[in-house]
Design an enzyme around this catalytic site. Sequence first.
Site, PDB file in Angstrom:
ATOM      1  N   ASP A 157       0.867  -1.236  -0.044  1.00 21.42           N
ATOM      2  CA  ASP A 157      -0.102  -0.040  -0.174  1.00 21.42           C
ATOM      3  C   ASP A 157       0.812   1.198   0.078  1.00 21.42           C
ATOM      4  O   ASP A 157       1.721   1.558   0.647  1.00 21.42           O
ATOM      5  CB  ASP A 157      -1.065   0.036   1.188  1.00 21.42           C
ATOM      6  CG  ASP A 157      -1.915  -1.003   1.537  1.00 21.42           C
ATOM      7  OD1 ASP A 157      -1.619  -2.089   0.825  1.00 21.42           O
ATOM      8  OD2 ASP A 157      -3.206  -0.725   1.871  1.00 21.42           O
ATOM      9  N   LYS A 220      -7.275   3.062  -2.865  1.00 22.30           N
ATOM     10  CA  LYS A 220      -7.773   3.166  -1.534  1.00 22.30           C
ATOM     11  C   LYS A 220      -8.116   4.602  -1.130  1.00 22.30           C
ATOM     12  O   LYS A 220      -7.253   5.493  -1.476  1.00 22.30           O
ATOM     13  CB  LYS A 220      -6.437   2.617  -0.949  1.00 22.30           C
ATOM     14  CG  LYS A 220      -6.604   2.384   0.696  1.00 22.30           C
ATOM     15  CD  LYS A 220      -5.518   1.810   1.319  1.00 22.30           C
ATOM     16  CE  LYS A 220      -5.465   2.221   2.728  1.00 22.30           C
ATOM     17  NZ  LYS A 220      -4.102   1.495   3.321  1.00 22.30           N
ATOM     18  N   LYS A 256     -10.430   0.070  -2.071  1.00 24.69           N
ATOM     19  CA  LYS A 256     -10.535  -0.246  -0.442  1.00 24.69           C
ATOM     20  C   LYS A 256     -10.982   1.236   0.145  1.00 24.69           C
ATOM     21  O   LYS A 256     -10.306   2.030  -0.232  1.00 24.69           O
ATOM     22  CB  LYS A 256      -8.877  -0.580  -0.051  1.00 24.69           C
ATOM     23  CG  LYS A 256      -8.834  -0.735   1.261  1.00 24.69           C
ATOM     24  CD  LYS A 256      -7.280  -1.192   1.539  1.00 24.69           C
ATOM     25  CE  LYS A 256      -7.149  -1.291   2.932  1.00 24.69           C
ATOM     26  NZ  LYS A 256      -5.834  -1.530   3.425  1.00 24.69           N
TER      27      LYS A 256
END
Length: 311
Positions: A157, A220, A256
């Site tokens: 990430d 995300k 996400k």
Amino acid sequence: MEHQHDCHCEHDHEFEGMQNKYLLALGKYNTRLREDEIREAVDNLISKHLDENNCPEVKKLLFNCMDLTTLKCTDSEESVMKFTEKVNTLVDQYPDLLPVAAICVYPNMAEIVNDTLEADGVKIACVSGGFPSSQTFMEVKVAETAMAIHCGADEIDIVLPVGKFLAGDYEGMCDEIGELKEVCGDKPLKVILETGVLSTANNIKKAALLAMYSGADFIKTSTGKEAISATPDAAYVMCEAIKEYYKETGRKVGFKAAGGIGTVKKALAYYTIVKEVLGEEWLNNEWFRLGASSLTNPLLSEIIGEEINIF
């Protein structure tokens, strides 16, 4: 002096050419959005469909889509080991439930998780690339990402270089994401847009599209470290971007939501948005994740039917 002038012109043309490439890519999509229309669409969608998703099957799926996260300055090898052991315990205590999707930690903790994790099907995710600000040398971002993978990370990430995006340096931003995707190889790269500081729907849509264009496997919402984290409106814009990008390119990208999702109702709202915008095929942990450790206890309590206090 004349020669220097020509060099600058050449360099400027080259820069403009590269910028035009990204503007051309964005030109295929609608990036002129109205905040009031998005707000209304989200309100309608949630008021119409949230209640039908408030059922045990959906809650079990949400549990299976969770990335349990510990990203504190107080993390230690011992605390991360205990955190991982709690995930092992969950699997032993509730064998009928599919486990959480991943444990997300800083790169220097990947090895501890790797050594402690016994639960099958749970991935190791690491934040990388100068998390949470994305403000460090590219060489450091590359090295950190490579080391995280070497120590056992299954997923990475990173935070979008927000400063570059807001300054209009799309080329610099996209090059960074592309380079880190190369380091990841076939391991999923999640790009955090930090929607709270992008602030407008137009910016969120553009950042989402450019991140996907550069190789993001997931987009995300947030790091959870800024004042504004995930919001349903930002999620809606991102899911619309994923849908349009998929239609244009044929490449699926995951979504996400992370930051401030501490209640089951909020988690159900994100599920509802994904279901209604992207459809059933996104409703699994390969394409949908929730970064929400504080959700674990209330979600499990509703699934099991008694108060659970593990996290």
